[in-house]
Design a protein around this motif. Sequence first.
Motif, PDB file in Angstrom:
ATOM      1  N   PHE B  56       0.796  -1.229   0.000  1.00  0.00           N
ATOM      2  CA  PHE B  56       0.000   0.000   0.000  1.00  0.00           C
ATOM      3  C   PHE B  56       0.825   1.275   0.000  1.00  0.00           C
ATOM      4  O   PHE B  56       0.406   2.302  -0.522  1.00  0.00           O
ATOM      5  N   ASP B 118      -4.617   4.661  -5.988  1.00  0.00           N
ATOM      6  CA  ASP B 118      -5.887   3.974  -5.807  1.00  0.00           C
ATOM      7  C   ASP B 118      -5.633   2.679  -5.037  1.00  0.00           C
ATOM      8  O   ASP B 118      -4.759   1.915  -5.407  1.00  0.00           O
ATOM      9  N   GLN B 120      -7.819   0.098  -4.352  1.00  0.00           N
ATOM     10  CA  GLN B 120      -8.529  -1.123  -4.742  1.00  0.00           C
ATOM     11  C   GLN B 120      -7.706  -2.062  -5.649  1.00  0.00           C
ATOM     12  O   GLN B 120      -7.779  -3.270  -5.488  1.00  0.00           O
ATOM     13  N   PRO B 121      -6.914  -1.530  -6.604  1.00  0.00           N
ATOM     14  CA  PRO B 121      -6.097  -2.457  -7.401  1.00  0.00           C
ATOM     15  C   PRO B 121      -5.114  -3.236  -6.549  1.00  0.00           C
ATOM     16  O   PRO B 121      -4.802  -4.390  -6.840  1.00  0.00           O
ATOM     17  N   VAL B 122      -4.616  -2.618  -5.472  1.00  0.00           N
ATOM     18  CA  VAL B 122      -3.695  -3.334  -4.583  1.00  0.00           C
ATOM     19  C   VAL B 122      -4.455  -4.442  -3.871  1.00  0.00           C
ATOM     20  O   VAL B 122      -3.997  -5.581  -3.769  1.00  0.00           O
ATOM     21  N   ASN B 124      -6.981  -5.895  -4.945  1.00  0.00           N
ATOM     22  CA  ASN B 124      -7.270  -6.914  -5.956  1.00  0.00           C
ATOM     23  C   ASN B 124      -6.095  -7.881  -6.134  1.00  0.00           C
ATOM     24  O   ASN B 124      -6.300  -9.054  -6.456  1.00  0.00           O
ATOM     25  N   THR B 125      -4.863  -7.423  -5.899  1.00  0.00           N
ATOM     26  CA  THR B 125      -3.726  -8.331  -6.048  1.00  0.00           C
ATOM     27  C   THR B 125      -3.664  -9.367  -4.928  1.00  0.00           C
ATOM     28  O   THR B 125      -2.846 -10.269  -4.960  1.00  0.00           O
ATOM     29  N   GLY B 136     -11.851  -8.375 -10.763  1.00  0.00           N
ATOM     30  CA  GLY B 136     -11.844  -7.007 -10.252  1.00  0.00           C
ATOM     31  C   GLY B 136     -12.376  -6.910  -8.834  1.00  0.00           C
ATOM     32  O   GLY B 136     -12.815  -5.859  -8.397  1.00  0.00           O
ATOM     33  N   VAL B 137     -12.328  -8.020  -8.112  1.00  0.00           N
ATOM     34  CA  VAL B 137     -12.865  -8.014  -6.748  1.00  0.00           C
ATOM     35  C   VAL B 137     -11.879  -7.342  -5.791  1.00  0.00           C
ATOM     36  O   VAL B 137     -10.693  -7.624  -5.805  1.00  0.00           O
ATOM     37  N   ILE B 140     -14.378  -3.689  -1.282  1.00  0.00           N
ATOM     38  CA  ILE B 140     -15.744  -3.185  -1.315  1.00  0.00           C
ATOM     39  C   ILE B 140     -16.689  -4.258  -1.835  1.00  0.00           C
ATOM     40  O   ILE B 140     -17.777  -4.471  -1.292  1.00  0.00           O
ATOM     41  N   SER B 141     -16.268  -4.952  -2.898  1.00  0.00           N
ATOM     42  CA  SER B 141     -17.175  -5.956  -3.456  1.00  0.00           C
ATOM     43  C   SER B 141     -17.455  -7.095  -2.488  1.00  0.00           C
ATOM     44  O   SER B 141     -18.566  -7.607  -2.452  1.00  0.00           O
TER      45      SER B 141
END
Lengths: 151, 387, 359
Positions: B56, B118, B120-122, B124-125, B136-137, B140-141
């Motif tokens: 992060f 951003d 969320q992409p982190v 997602n990894t 793309g989870v 939040i999802s």
Amino acid sequence: MVLRIEAKWEIPYVHSAGEHATKFFEALKEKKILGVKCPKCQRVLVPPRAFCERCYVDTDEWVEVKDEGVIETVTINYARFTGLPDPPYAVGIIKLDGADTGMLAYLGGVDLTDWKKAHEKLKVGTRVKAVWKDRPEGRITDILYFKPVEE
Amino acid sequence: MRRAAVIGVGQTKFRTRRDDKTHPELTREAVSRALEHAGITMDDVDAFVFGTMDPFDGINCPDRWSSTAAGFGKPFMKISTGGTTGLTTGIAAYQHVASGLFDVVVAVCTQRVGENVDAQPVLNTAVDPIYERHSGVGAISVAAIQATVHMQKYGTTEEQMAWVSVKDHENALKNPYAHIKKKIGVEDVLSSPVVSSPLKLYECCPRSDGSVAVIFASEEKAEQIRDDPAWILAESSISDSYFVGDRPDLAVWDSLSIAGRRLYRLAGIDDPKKDIDVAELYSPFTIQEILELEALGFAEKGEGAKLAEEGVTFVDGDMPTNPSGGVLCTNPIGATGLVRLGEASLQVMGEASNQVDGAEVALAHAWGGTLQFHALMLVSSHKKLRR
Amino acid sequence: MKVGIVGIGITHFGVHEEPFYNVAYTAARKALEDAEMERHEIDNVVLGGYDVSVGRTISNMYTAPAAGGYLKDEIRVSDDAAYALALAYMRIKSGIFDVAMVLGYGHCSETPIELVELLSLDPFFHRDLGISYQMSYAMQSYAYKMKYGVEDETAAEVVVRARKRASKYEYAHVREEVSVDDVLSSEMVIFPLRKLELPPWSDGCVALILAEETIARRINPEPIWVEGLGWNTENYYMGSRDLAELSSTRKAGEMAYRMAGCDAKSVEAVEIMDLTPYHHLMALEALGFAADGKGGELIESDFPTNSSGGALCTNAHGTTGLFLTANLALQIRDGCDRGISHAVSGYAAQNSIVTILGV
């Protein structure tokens, strides 16, 4: 003002899927979804994995499951995040017929503009079927999405 | 088991960015405040435990740089377990003391989510690149899919979830360290844009920069150092299986119930509603506070949504929850769990910024992974549970 | 109350086709089989390994269930897994837990670890300079070499012996024997380090089962006891320290000896995380086996170091240290009375941890 430096991580990876997952992806090329059956608890695990986390034993009995099942839950994303798919897109957990665990997948075939209307069509328990790529390549994205089955 | 207590808490102000300081400087701000709160100096500290979620901050293992402000020249250990990191860092520091190897140990967590364009992409990894990452989870999802099921199964409404947000925002106004400080009403929440259906913007946490330090001491040292330490009654953590599709029922957080039951057994708690005075839960999304209250025995299954709506979880209610404003208003991801413990400790010390009257027993919680991990700690103004 | 090792599981180290979590499962299964135990007899898992090296942000999401952690207490150190063993020791010693599965994972074949390590440098003062992880160890090697006049041949001899021992150790990665000439004539990669003086990047996992004393004796009449532990950290700013010595190793060693109530004289086996041959010598000195600058003299003698071949032959970023500790445990099972293992992490050996095992 303090100094701000822009940086970007670009780390290449080549991830090995291992023998179990490779078998699953090979089957996708023929539009088939495979699970593994735990020899102890008898659950059919999808996606397949080399060992049952609960029973802690190797899994090696392959079972074909249907490309049809029910929605266990769903969400539709409306926000734009760097590097993630363009909104809106729906993601849910689908329990495929013949499987004992759910699988994460896209949901589609439904207008996503209004989330409440879309949720009405993608309710928990709704039957859905896979929509496949014309020419599957042996990747998880071969299943474009699951869409509600017209009753 | 060697008894231990929290003797000092220090936090930085949490903001979207902390441009004024480097990573170690931010760490130092929290550590210095905690030392000052405890009334001790760096020389009194035997060891450090550092927690952060690596990617992060845009620095891999930022602890190596940040250790210049926390631990250099001393035993130093780095913990990272996902969203639970803050609390597992506290648990590890507590175990450093409980083992008898050390007397005074600082747990410190620094996270700079703001350095990331951003988050969320982190997140997602974290999702498996072989089977699931393409979807793309992010965090939040996974919360949103819990909400979908809870609403459909128990009839939880958008308004009820909005009340959780209204309550947390009201609480955060009193917390000098909180990130989001804004008075909002149910209508504001309902009319905010949908992020991941059914969750709306005001039902989701911000991304925050900041640092927090909590100091643990052995019984003997704690009593020498202060009159009102926060005694550790018990801790517990749990891992579920990896795949989110394996969860038997997303409308209940059963892995948290299991961890909670173990915690209560260790602490001798029969009725959490009666025995616990205040809870600081890891609820970055409204629905999660509801699920957590149910899983931890503060509400019956399917009834958790009523608590905020009926005022039960407000600071003057029967079960005050997140009086600090919670994760919904401040989320320095890998530090967040330790903020929960810090705030819970301040409550039983009687020093919280939004103090619950007469709080004697406080619960701190964190979750992580894709609904995979939980960590819990229970602190009290007394060495043992008093009923 | 003592804490003992009752189960040892080591996978092959090298390049694995299976993903790291399946390799982790193999190691944990082997440890359970070694201890003749079942998963349910474990009450917590303590993991050690890095996220970015394996390309997953919360890599313990994968390794916790692989280590048998389903519905059990779990924690992970994001450092060499030798730290996980220390944490597991404290979790048991405190009376909170009885039996821990310690699992270390390293998987270097899927991404350039040099790049991953470069990103551990701050983006302001160090990263832009492109100083690689190996370069920091090379600078340290050079500082040590110059301070004490260590000959190239001495360093080469360390490599020759390491390879010879690795050739006989079934789990080691690089097992081909080499001669002093081979080392000295190999290409200069990062001055003063030649190609054969650099460690490989390996894949592999190690699992050790730790148990509280009375339980340990039930499981195995002769557990391997954890006698001493010590760890410490150095200044991140390499310019602010004396690179010619491993001060964090020295302090870690002092703590471990104090805890074990012994000194270097009573140690019969040593496993050192030697990311370069010079670090092999520096660590021997820091741990009290030789005077400063005299580590080379031990190489000529029959001093029992790195029967595994050490990090020079097997280096799975994240579990190299625990790999060495596991080999030390095997040696103690084979009749050695007391041994010490060592691990480092960070640029120029910023962090060190030392473990003393005995009967």
